[in-house]
Design a protein around this motif. Structure first.
Motif, PDB file in Angstrom:
ATOM      1  N   LEU A 335       0.625  -1.173   0.046  1.00 50.62           N
ATOM      2  CA  LEU A 335      -0.084  -0.043  -0.024  1.00 50.62           C
ATOM      3  C   LEU A 335       0.923   1.126  -0.124  1.00 50.62           C
ATOM      4  O   LEU A 335       1.683   1.277   0.757  1.00 50.62           O
ATOM      5  CB  LEU A 335      -0.946  -0.063   1.287  1.00 50.62           C
ATOM      6  CG  LEU A 335      -1.856   1.239   1.264  1.00 50.62           C
ATOM      7  CD1 LEU A 335      -2.921   1.193   0.114  1.00 50.62           C
ATOM      8  CD2 LEU A 335      -2.523   1.199   2.751  1.00 50.62           C
ATOM      9  N   SER A 336       0.586   2.179  -0.880  1.00 50.44           N
ATOM     10  CA  SER A 336       1.444   3.344  -0.933  1.00 50.44           C
ATOM     11  C   SER A 336       0.452   4.598  -1.185  1.00 50.44           C
ATOM     12  O   SER A 336      -0.769   4.342  -1.322  1.00 50.44           O
ATOM     13  CB  SER A 336       2.198   3.334  -2.100  1.00 50.44           C
ATOM     14  OG  SER A 336       1.681   3.384  -3.375  1.00 50.44           O
ATOM     15  N   GLU A 337       0.940   5.858  -1.058  1.00 48.78           N
ATOM     16  CA  GLU A 337       0.070   6.932  -1.193  1.00 48.78           C
ATOM     17  C   GLU A 337      -0.829   6.951  -2.442  1.00 48.78           C
ATOM     18  O   GLU A 337      -1.758   7.571  -2.739  1.00 48.78           O
ATOM     19  CB  GLU A 337       0.733   8.207  -0.980  1.00 48.78           C
ATOM     20  CG  GLU A 337       0.177   9.446  -0.643  1.00 48.78           C
ATOM     21  CD  GLU A 337       0.824  10.785  -0.273  1.00 48.78           C
ATOM     22  OE1 GLU A 337       0.185  11.787  -0.121  1.00 48.78           O
ATOM     23  OE2 GLU A 337       2.149  10.589  -0.035  1.00 48.78           O
ATOM     24  N   THR A 338      -0.240   6.578  -3.401  1.00 41.38           N
ATOM     25  CA  THR A 338      -0.826   6.446  -5.095  1.00 41.38           C
ATOM     26  C   THR A 338      -1.910   5.704  -5.019  1.00 41.38           C
ATOM     27  O   THR A 338      -2.595   5.872  -5.974  1.00 41.38           O
ATOM     28  CB  THR A 338       0.467   6.296  -6.022  1.00 41.38           C
ATOM     29  OG1 THR A 338       0.898   4.882  -5.681  1.00 41.38           O
ATOM     30  CG2 THR A 338       1.446   7.166  -6.123  1.00 41.38           C
ATOM     31  N   ASP A 339      -2.072   4.771  -4.204  1.00 37.89           N
ATOM     32  CA  ASP A 339      -3.245   3.709  -4.226  1.00 37.89           C
ATOM     33  C   ASP A 339      -4.373   4.299  -3.330  1.00 37.89           C
ATOM     34  O   ASP A 339      -5.595   3.865  -3.590  1.00 37.89           O
ATOM     35  CB  ASP A 339      -2.811   2.411  -3.337  1.00 37.89           C
ATOM     36  CG  ASP A 339      -1.951   1.635  -4.162  1.00 37.89           C
ATOM     37  OD1 ASP A 339      -1.720   1.483  -5.399  1.00 37.89           O
ATOM     38  OD2 ASP A 339      -0.785   1.413  -3.430  1.00 37.89           O
ATOM     39  N   LEU A 340      -4.068   5.419  -2.667  1.00 35.87           N
ATOM     40  CA  LEU A 340      -5.304   5.959  -2.006  1.00 35.87           C
ATOM     41  C   LEU A 340      -6.218   6.783  -3.054  1.00 35.87           C
ATOM     42  O   LEU A 340      -6.097   7.286  -3.944  1.00 35.87           O
ATOM     43  CB  LEU A 340      -5.032   7.107  -0.880  1.00 35.87           C
ATOM     44  CG  LEU A 340      -3.784   6.464   0.087  1.00 35.87           C
ATOM     45  CD1 LEU A 340      -3.557   7.462   0.958  1.00 35.87           C
ATOM     46  CD2 LEU A 340      -4.462   5.089   0.622  1.00 35.87           C
ATOM     47  N   GLY A 341      -7.575   6.747  -2.650  1.00 39.30           N
ATOM     48  CA  GLY A 341      -8.691   7.450  -3.320  1.00 39.30           C
ATOM     49  C   GLY A 341      -9.028   8.557  -2.439  1.00 39.30           C
ATOM     50  O   GLY A 341      -8.635   8.719  -1.224  1.00 39.30           O
ATOM     51  N   LEU A 342      -9.940   9.609  -3.142  1.00 35.70           N
ATOM     52  CA  LEU A 342     -10.107  10.801  -2.354  1.00 35.70           C
ATOM     53  C   LEU A 342     -11.921  10.823  -2.331  1.00 35.70           C
ATOM     54  O   LEU A 342     -12.695  10.385  -3.415  1.00 35.70           O
ATOM     55  CB  LEU A 342      -9.795  11.897  -3.084  1.00 35.70           C
ATOM     56  CG  LEU A 342      -8.252  12.178  -3.073  1.00 35.70           C
ATOM     57  CD1 LEU A 342      -8.015  13.105  -3.975  1.00 35.70           C
ATOM     58  CD2 LEU A 342      -7.805  12.563  -1.673  1.00 35.70           C
TER      59      LEU A 342
END
Length: 544
Positions: A335-342
């Motif tokens: 899991l990295s920051e680029t995998d996060l949604g908003l």
């Protein structure tokens, strides 16, 4: 089943107890089954159609006038009747509406075919004539359809689909919600209706139904210490458990010292702590897990101010991914920051006494949720079915950009032009094409009957009106023939196209059957006694 040889000795070909119907008997029985099924759903057609109450073996009740729901809930055994149920299911899958229309057209085609068979016209000739007529009908439909997919047309299409389905009071606001939902999930001219979720809750009026630019999850926070509301939320989607994995094989740990026991427990805690910290480090403020979350992990997540939800359905995870642009991760370490949604807001709200998680205000959400409200469970279930139909027809209109008039107008125009086409054909197929044309008139005829109007007078008026305009249909509320486009009664071209095509193909298939062999041990119905009443009108064996 035995045949006798010249010496009088029986030769067993089929096992004892096998039912067999040959030739005209088989055709008569199958046609009868189709007619009975069509009669069963016929009264539900149109804005003034009646509802059916279906009670299953457990006593659960479904009240609906949705053709495919009725046919699915009925315990149908007759093989020919099952073939017509498939017509309704296909119509539902392809378009979402017009299931009753498809079944009653198929039933009427079989009824007209029976008259032709009685005139000694071969079933193959009838089937060929029907095929020719169906192909011609598609050509005519293309001619009389109009190009339109503007918002106003889409709202009218949705309202037409919902008329008479328990949504009368709020059909306009609901239609607008449906159009907004379909437009939101549209990508490159195509609509994936699975990305429109319908969440239903009773205990409120229909007008309180809303469209959420995101996803509603019928779950609650896993820990009361977690925040109830997170604004500008960064969302992590996990397809893995936040807990210590069990070993793949049976393992035994020997502990000889109390300090070792404590060290073992501390190590497990540290593993869970590390998992939680790896989530915290990415900046995630909301976690949705498809699997479980350990009690200790819940504690650490709550301390970190993270809202977490566990055991979320796979379909909901896919919708969350579409709505928030988050990636579903199968390993926490990856899991990295680029995998996060908003999402603008993630909150837990109490709806009708139950907690639900709202993921709202998603920018350019490609998955949305319709929160449907109704006074009781049965009411809200019927509204959900009406919305399903409306979503299907609006999606079809957006994709095809073609509409036809409603109120029986296309069927009358098709019948008129097919009769002219029949006159230009030589051979016995001419009679089959003419019969096909007459069969299509069952739709406006049924609309009139269900509205309490005189069906003969209505048909005569419609035929006369179609000499001047192909868009004249029956306004069942006023009891008059009027221009359906001006009245705002519009249906997608695909609804009529699919209904006529599938009805014609099912009728052809049933007509070509001249031998029914029902095995005694296959669970097939006892087809003896077709002359008796057998529990259904028209002398059909019990279907329910």
């Amino acid at each position: 089943m035995a045949q006798y040889s010249g010496q009088g000795q029986p030769i067993l070909v089929l096992p004892e107890g096998t039912n067999r119907f040959i030739g005209r008997d088989a055709q008569r029985m199958n046609i009868l089954a189709g007619k009975v099924l069509a009669e069963t759903v016929r009264t539900t057609l149109g804005p003034k159609g009646m509802d059916k109450m279906l009670v299953d073996s457990l006593g659960d009740i479904v009240v609906t006038n949705d053709g495919v729901t009725i046919l699915k809930e009925m315990d149908i055994e007759h093989p020919a009747a099952k073939m017509l149920v498939e017509v309704a299911k296909t119509q539902e899958d392809e378009v979402g509406d017009g299931t009753t229309t498809a079944v009653i057209i198929a039933g009427e085609l079989l009824k007209k075919a029976e008259n032709l068979l009685d005139m000694d016209i071969h079933p193959t000739i009838v089937a060929m004539g029907y095929r020719q007529a169906a192909e011609k009908a598609q050509e005519i439909l293309n001619v009389i359809s109009i190009d339109a997919d503007d918002r106003d047309t889409l709202v009218k299409v949705a309202m037409t689909a919902m008329t008479g389905k328990g949504t009368e009071k709020a059909r306009e606001p609901l239609a607008k919600l449906v159009v907004d939902a379909v437009k939101q999930v549209e990508e490159d001219g195509e609509v994936e209706i699975d990305h429109i979720k319908i969440e239903k809750k009773d205990g409120a009026i229909v007008d309180e139904s809303t469209l959420v630019q995101g996803v509603i999850i019928d779950k609650e926070r896993v820990h009361p210490g977690m925040p109830k509301k997170v604004e500008d939320a960064k969302i992590a989607l996990l397809n893995c458990a936040i807990e210590v994995k069990e070993t793949e094989v049976d393992a035994e740990i020997r502990i000889t010292d109390p300090a070792q026991m404590q060290a073992f427990i501390d190590q497990e805690e540290q593993m869970i702590r590390d998992m939680v910290y790896s989530i915290v480090d990415t900046g995630a403020k909301v976690v949705f897990s498809q699997k479980g979350i350990d009690d200790l992990a819940q504690h650490y997540l709550a301390k970190a101010g993270i809202l977490a939800v566990r055991r979320v359905k796979k379909s909901d995870m896919e919708k969350l991914s579409k709505a928030t642009a988050a990636n579903v991760v199968t390993n926490i370490e990856d899991l990295s920051e680029t995998d996060l949604g908003l999402a603008g807001l993630v909150s837990e709200k109490r709806i009708s006494g139950e907690e639900m998680i709202f993921v709202e205000d998603c920018k350019e959400a490609k998955a949305v949720t319709l929160l449907v409200r109704g006074s009781t469970d049965h009411v809200v279930s019927e509204i959900e079915r009406a919305l399903d139909d409306a979503i299907g027809v609006v999606a079809a209109t957006v994709e095809d950009g073609k509409v036809v008039a409603g109120g029986g107008a296309p069927e009358i125009e098709l019948a008129k032009r097919l009769k002219d086409y029949a006159d230009a054909i030589s051979g016995r197929e001419q009679l089959a094409v003419a019969a096909f044309a007459e069969a299509l008139e069952v739709v406006p005829k049924t609309l009139a009957e269900n509205a309490g109007l005189d069906s003969i007078d209505s048909l005569v008026d419609l035929r006369a009106a179609h000499e001047t305009s192909p868009y004249m249909g029956l306004d069942v509320f006023e009891g008059e023939v009027t221009d359906m486009y001006k009245a705002g009664v519009i249906e997608p071209h695909r609804v009529k196209k699919q209904a006529i095509q599938s009805a014609a193909e099912a009728a052809e298939m049933i007509l070509r059957i001249d031998d029914v062999i029902a095995s005694s041990g296959s669970g097939a119905p006892d087809m003896e006694g077709m002359e008796g009443m057998g529990g259904m009108p028209g002398g059909m064996p019990p279907m329910m």
